[in-house]
Design a protein around this motif. Structure first.
Motif, PDB file in Angstrom:
ATOM      1  N   LEU A 298       0.877  -1.122   0.059  1.00  0.00           N
ATOM      2  CA  LEU A 298       0.049   0.041  -0.018  1.00  0.00           C
ATOM      3  C   LEU A 298       0.859   1.248  -0.119  1.00  0.00           C
TER       4      LEU A 298
ATOM      5  N   ILE B 278       4.078   5.766  -5.268  1.00  0.00           N
ATOM      6  CA  ILE B 278       4.231   5.980  -6.833  1.00  0.00           C
ATOM      7  C   ILE B 278       3.236   6.874  -7.481  1.00  0.00           C
TER       8      ILE B 278
ATOM      9  N   ALA C 111       4.050   1.632  -1.020  1.00  0.00           N
ATOM     10  CA  ALA C 111       4.499   1.777  -2.233  1.00  0.00           C
ATOM     11  C   ALA C 111       3.928   2.197  -3.429  1.00  0.00           C
ATOM     12  N   ILE C 112       2.520   1.781  -3.456  1.00  0.00           N
ATOM     13  CA  ILE C 112       1.476   2.316  -4.405  1.00  0.00           C
ATOM     14  C   ILE C 112       1.296   3.584  -4.147  1.00  0.00           C
TER      15      ILE C 112
END
Lengths: 38, 503
Positions: free
Chosen positions: A22, A28, A24-25
């Protein structure tokens, strides 16, 4: 389904993977937005 | 006619607004809905774990004979979870898609086709584009999850390797090499019995790996330490080669293998009893702590002091493979675990029987016991009256040379670097024949005619020392001083400080 011992053993590693995925997303997406804005 | 044109224009305006609006709403709904469903599936699989999740198609399996422990998460289950999350997300998205398709069909089946069908067309177009974009976004999220799992698995393996290395370095720095007292094999790492109540599952290799990095969980649910660094020595250990229990808590202290060898009746067992009794005397005096480290040693050596005190003969050593007598010795310089192997003399006459004594390959200090009375040259020079007196105590075994040469060859054949090994040559029965003045080696050369043995020992071993010992207990309960002198020399090589050595 895995057994109760496995469920207990994997509780925190699973939460760790969920949390890191979560994070990391979101990172990004934020970087993409930042890139688009700037 | 103008009314018809106006209506057509109005309808075109309607189409121009409604179709793109429907497509936009459907596109945004599906573009966000598909990755949202992936997240929901991920949360269900990794956090909520409700019953009824689709079973993963590739469950990690353990090879036959693997330890009865739960796999570490990043050694298979994490990938199975990722697959399960993707399958759950796919199922949810199919239902989401089917719901949208049903809504589109209803637009085409309605009773106001001119109004509803353009809506259906817009929704269908938006749904197709939104689903494609959403699928790409969801695939990107799944890829990120797989990358997280892959990186974590790599880190887990690296951490396991580092911990294994640290543990091995810890053992090497402390000079800890473990040996099984039963099968005499070197134990690279002890196996452990699960400490859970009512569980006796045996884990052959608990070191960091597929069953855990810092700790592992037995199939019964009990957590176990993975390394001696983390206190695994507190659990019940066993030998991974023969399965024999290792009650002496291996891995906590350096181990010293002390083999006694020599001809039958040379006095090996009596010397062993004397050493044990001397350790117990020092323990009583508070100069060090020596404890019999396992139940078999306790059973066999508990009577050592009584035998020596009574002056009675020790029982003949059985010819079967010997088991080590394990003693934990703690002194000012730390703790050591002594493995003292006392094999029957018959084992040193034939190479095939000596070869079976695998512990010889683990030792760096050896104790050769020689009964001077068994040497014909010495016996022949004794007066007849003395011979009659000493006859019952005399060993009738073959020459000590035979046992020495035989064992010397086998020790070499087992790969022991003799130039790094030490040998104590012990002439027993000093209580009967007295302790001759002068150098013991010179005495053995001249009086016993063991020149070849002496030369070979001095040439082959890094250090050789000769002792006269009297394995007897004095009236005050102390052992003869020759025993403590021998022990000081034998254990000094392994850094053990014994009382009276001046260090």
């Amino acid at each position: 389904m895995t057994g109760p011992v496995e469920e207990r053993t994997y509780r925190w590693p699973r939460r760790y993977v969920f949390g890191v995925t979560l994070a990391a997303i979101i990172t990004i997406i934020m970087l993409l937005v930042l890139w688009l804005v700037v | 006619m103008w009314l018809g044109v106006a209506l057509a224009l109005f309808y075109l305006v309607y189409l121009a607004i409604v179709v793109p609006a429907a497509a936009l709403v459907a596109g945004v709904t599906y573009c966000l809905g598909v990755p949202a469903r992936y997240f929901i599936a991920l949360g269900r699989v990794l956090v909520v774990r409700p019953p009824g999740l689709p079973a993963p198609q590739h469950q990690p399996r353990l090879p036959a004979g693997a330890d009865p422990a739960v796999l570490q998460y990043f050694y298979g289950p994490a990938v199975a979870d990722a697959e399960q999350a993707i399958r759950a997300a796919y199922d949810d998205c199919r239902r989401f898609w089917d719901a949208g398709a049903g809504r589109i069909r209803s637009f085409f089946r309605g009773d106001k086709p001119w109004v509803n069908r353009p809506l259906g067309v817009g929704v269908a177009a938006g749904m197709a584009v939104g689903t494609a974009a959403g699928a790409v976004a969801a695939a990107g999220c799944a890829l990120i999850q797989l990358v997280v799992v892959g990186v974590s698995a790599g880190l887990a393996r690296a951490a396991g390797a580092v911990l294994r290395g640290a543990d091995s370095a810890f053992l090497r720095v402390r000079n800890i090499r473990m040996v099984c007292p039963a099968c005499s094999e070197r134990v690279p790492y002890p196996g452990y019995v699960c400490p859970g109540s009512g569980c006796a599952r045996r884990h052959r290799d608990v070191r960091p790996g597929r069953f855990g990095i810092v700790r592992r969980r037995c199939q019964c649910g009990t957590r176990m330490s993975n390394l001696l660094l983390f206190g695994s020595a507190r659990m019940a250990a066993f030998c991974p080669h023969c399965g024999h229990p290792l009650e002496h808590r291996p891995g906590e202290a350096p181990e010293i293998v002390l083999p006694f060898f020599g001809a039958t009746g040379a006095g090996k067992t009596r010397l062993l009893f004397s050493i044990v009794t001397q350790l117990q005397v020092w323990t009583k005096e508070g100069q060090l702590t020596a404890e019999l480290a396992d139940s078999v040693t306790t059973r066999e050596l508990d009577a050592a002091e009584r035998v020596l005190r009574s002056g009675s003969a020790t029982a003949k050593t059985p010819v079967q493979l010997p088991r080590a007598h394990v003693i934990r010795v703690s002194s000012g310089k730390g703790t050591r675990i002594l493995h003292m192997f006392d094999a029957a003399g018959e084992r040193f006459y034939h190479s095939d029987r000596t070869q079976e004594l695998r512990y010889l390959g683990q030792a760096r200090t050896f104790i050769l016991v020689i009964d001077p009375l068994s040497v014909e040259a010495f016996w022949g020079r004794l007066p007849a009256g003395r011979r009659a007196e000493l006859g019952p105590a005399r060993s009738t075994a073959p020459s000590p040379d035979l046992a020495y040469q035989q064992t010397h060859q086998e020790i070499e054949a087992m790969g022991v670097p003799l130039r790094k090994a030490r040998l104590a040559v012990v002439f027993s029965r000093a209580d009967l024949i007295g302790t001759p003045e002068g150098d013991a080696a010179e005495w053995a050369r001249c009086e016993l005619g063991l020149g070849n043995l002496i030369r070979s020992a001095q040439h082959s071993f890094r250090e050789t020392c000769f002792f006269h010992t009297a394995a007897v207990m004095k009236a005050d309960g102390d052992m003869d001083e020759s025993i403590s002198a021998l022990m000081r020399w034998v254990l000094a090589g392994d850094g053990v400080a014994l009382p009276g050595d001046g260090s």
